[in-house]
Design an enzyme around this catalytic site. Sequence first.
Site, mmCIF file in Angstrom:
data_model
loop_
_atom_site.group_PDB
_atom_site.id
_atom_site.type_symbol
_atom_site.label_atom_id
_atom_site.label_comp_id
_atom_site.label_asym_id
_atom_site.label_seq_id
_atom_site.Cartn_x
_atom_site.Cartn_y
_atom_site.Cartn_z
ATOM 1 N N LYS A 267 0.871 -1.173 0.000
ATOM 2 C CA LYS A 267 0.000 0.000 0.000
ATOM 3 C C LYS A 267 0.908 1.222 0.000
ATOM 4 O O LYS A 267 1.467 1.586 1.018
ATOM 5 C CB LYS A 267 -0.914 -0.002 1.222
ATOM 6 C CG LYS A 267 -1.896 1.131 1.219
ATOM 7 C CD LYS A 267 -2.813 1.058 2.431
ATOM 8 C CE LYS A 267 -3.911 2.071 2.333
ATOM 9 N NZ LYS A 267 -3.410 3.435 2.136
ATOM 10 N N ARG A 272 -3.417 8.622 -5.278
ATOM 11 C CA ARG A 272 -4.088 7.683 -6.157
ATOM 12 C C ARG A 272 -4.289 8.328 -7.530
ATOM 13 O O ARG A 272 -4.646 9.494 -7.616
ATOM 14 C CB ARG A 272 -5.436 7.311 -5.570
ATOM 15 C CG ARG A 272 -6.114 6.174 -6.317
ATOM 16 C CD ARG A 272 -7.298 5.682 -5.522
ATOM 17 N NE ARG A 272 -7.899 4.524 -6.147
ATOM 18 C CZ ARG A 272 -8.704 3.685 -5.499
ATOM 19 N NH1 ARG A 272 -8.980 3.879 -4.235
ATOM 20 N NH2 ARG A 272 -9.230 2.651 -6.117
HETATM 21 P P1 ATP Z 1 -10.144 5.449 1.155
HETATM 22 O O1 ATP Z 1 -9.472 5.621 -0.169
HETATM 23 O O2 ATP Z 1 -10.326 4.029 1.523
HETATM 24 O O3 ATP Z 1 -11.332 6.315 1.363
HETATM 25 P P2 ATP Z 1 -8.087 7.022 2.150
HETATM 26 O O4 ATP Z 1 -8.239 7.922 0.987
HETATM 27 O O5 ATP Z 1 -7.891 7.611 3.489
HETATM 28 O O6 ATP Z 1 -9.245 5.991 2.256
HETATM 29 P P3 ATP Z 1 -6.423 4.891 2.635
HETATM 30 O O7 ATP Z 1 -7.204 4.622 3.834
HETATM 31 O O8 ATP Z 1 -5.010 5.194 2.860
HETATM 32 O O9 ATP Z 1 -6.926 6.087 1.781
HETATM 33 O O10 ATP Z 1 -6.573 3.622 1.676
HETATM 34 C C1 ATP Z 1 -6.888 3.536 0.357
HETATM 35 C C2 ATP Z 1 -5.874 4.154 -0.584
HETATM 36 O O11 ATP Z 1 -4.654 3.436 -0.651
HETATM 37 C C3 ATP Z 1 -6.311 4.128 -2.016
HETATM 38 O O12 ATP Z 1 -7.234 5.124 -2.267
HETATM 39 C C4 ATP Z 1 -5.030 4.290 -2.790
HETATM 40 O O13 ATP Z 1 -4.759 5.654 -2.977
HETATM 41 C C5 ATP Z 1 -3.979 3.763 -1.860
HETATM 42 N N1 ATP Z 1 -3.249 2.589 -2.364
HETATM 43 C C6 ATP Z 1 -1.913 2.414 -2.282
HETATM 44 N N2 ATP Z 1 -1.528 1.236 -2.766
HETATM 45 C C7 ATP Z 1 -2.638 0.610 -3.194
HETATM 46 C C8 ATP Z 1 -2.878 -0.648 -3.790
HETATM 47 N N3 ATP Z 1 -1.891 -1.526 -4.043
HETATM 48 N N4 ATP Z 1 -4.170 -0.958 -4.101
HETATM 49 C C9 ATP Z 1 -5.177 -0.089 -3.851
HETATM 50 N N5 ATP Z 1 -4.988 1.110 -3.287
HETATM 51 C C10 ATP Z 1 -3.747 1.470 -2.952
#
Ligand code: ATP
Length: 607
Positions: A267, A272
């Site tokens: 991750k 994103r």
């Molecule tokens: P969310 O996108 O779930 O609302 P958030 O924006 O706070 O929450 P995180 O909780 O950190 O983000 O988790 C999801 C994010 O992780 C994704 O939106 C993406 O940007 C990021 N990410 C990084 N690596 C990956 C991966 N291998 N697959 C999917 N997402 C990933």
Amino acid sequence: MSTGSNDIKFIDVVKALESIEATTQRTVMAKLLSSLLKKTPPNVIDKVIYFILGQLRPDWEGVELGVAEKLTFRAIANATGAPIKQIEDLYKRLGDVGETARRIMSSKPQQGGGKSILEFFGGGGGEELTMGKVYDTLMSIARASGEGAQDTKVKLLTYLFSRAKPEEAKYIARFVIGRLRLGVADMTILDALSDAYKVPREALERAYHIYPDLGYIAKMVAQEGQNALAKIHVTPGVPIQPMLAERLSTSTEILAKLGGVAMVEYKYDGERAQIHKTRDGEIRIFSRRLENITHAYPDVAEYVKEAIDAKEYIVEGEIVAIDPDTGEFRPFQELMHRKRKHDIKEAMKEYPVNIFLFDIMYIDGQDLTNLPLIDRKRKLLEVLKPSEYVHLATWRIINDAEELDKFFHEAISDGCEGVMCKSIKADSIYEMGARGWLWIKYKRDYRSELTDTLDLVVVGAFWGRGKRAGTYGALLIAAYDPKTDQFYTVSKVGSGFTDEDLVKLKQMLDPYRIPHKHPRVVSKMEPDVWFVPAVVLEIIGAEITLSPLHTCCMGAIRPGVGLAIRFPRFTGRYRTDKSPEQATTVDEILEMYKEQKKVKIEEGANP
Ligand code: ATP
């Protein structure tokens, strides 16, 4: 209510907005919206919806009005003859540009300035504003560019104000400066559309996920009914709503939830990016919020264009800031710095990035969103030629909780936030816009900067690349254990060094260079160069994390796992006043880790 059959009086829209503004209940709001939509002729329904949302087009098209308060005041002054000073004073007192406009318009008769403007547009006097007219004029304001654009914008806005009733002026003024303050969300509009056109909410939502343009969807439904929605397809160039993840805090729970096996991916801690290549070869990059961010990442656009061999596609990945000399990840904030810079060429140089792709949703006429993850991954592997800048996200199929934890810690020590655990079952489609259990995030929740610095010993080094060629790009650093009289590695540090530091360090370290690992050094890593433990540097980091790559406190918390510093950085202080044996000890690091964990528990988080 409508003017003829193909427009609606702007005052009718405004009256609805006034009622919406007055309500405190979401259900009432949806009802009011629904009755407004019902009486709106289909061919202007998109304009009504955009207006209510405070935008001229969906966000991802990036249409900006480019109108500030000052310009709005000038237009109000032109239209009413009121002195700018009076308008500004009233605004200072009220703090609401809409109410300011309404009051000025109510107290002043409309003046000649407006008349000449009417002539300018060839309009007859006295005609009431319609939604179509307001929208089209606002669109012309947005399109005005180049020399004289400001004057054109003022003229067009003056035209609107000189025709507007005070209540209309209120909403126009608020709209143009981007403070409509209605708080109508996309979801509320979907409810209203469903109610107004008797179309199932799910069908509208599906369309919205595929084509997040409420004006467009509303118009299709208003003109052709529900069947029109079946014509909405995933289209390169139009962002789709991203799939979201649920979260769990233990590997056992995660595997149980995913049926015992998962595709586990790093991750990455970046931004994103949904990357589209359209039929005419254009690359568009959309953010998590579906804003077009291509202008901030022209380099990524080029890298991906090179790396994927297909005419049209939609892929998804994470853009990560990279230290070009060491290849290590830089904190997420660096991307924000990059975006704040006006000169994109300079920003690209200062904050280089890589992209880690993890999904593919469309390729050459084929919508892949309904395929299981494994098939999508296969497709991605098929079309992607990884390069220095474009990588496939590191992944592994895992069916064992311990292995999952190990991979998680590996990800953390490689500078990631944790891992994404993804279902590989037959139903593991790309679920647009949904936060479901097909993806589960497993991450560190806290990243408090360490309050204390550490004094650590350089035991090895990695050759630099790029700008750092010929010097050491990163150093392997260690803490001291008085019990064993050995040095245990705790981090690889590549940040915080100036060019002078790099030169100086090479001179300082080279006298201690040896062809193999020093016997007092305990390391799992193999640097390019080993040193006798001698040079002590002051280091700061984001936090202490578990890591299978480092030997400091190995097994103290968990079998096979040590402690490491996340995002380590040289503070600039050479601790020549300290011998290596006076460096921070492994026990101190263990204490710091426990302390940090205690704080996290007190703060109510999963440690
Ligand atoms: P969310 O996108 O779930 O609302 P958030 O924006 O706070 O929450 P995180 O909780 O950190 O983000 O988790 C999801 C994010 O992780 C994704 O939106 C993406 O940007 C990021 N990410 C990084 N690596 C990956 C991966 N291998 N697959 C999917 N997402 C990933």
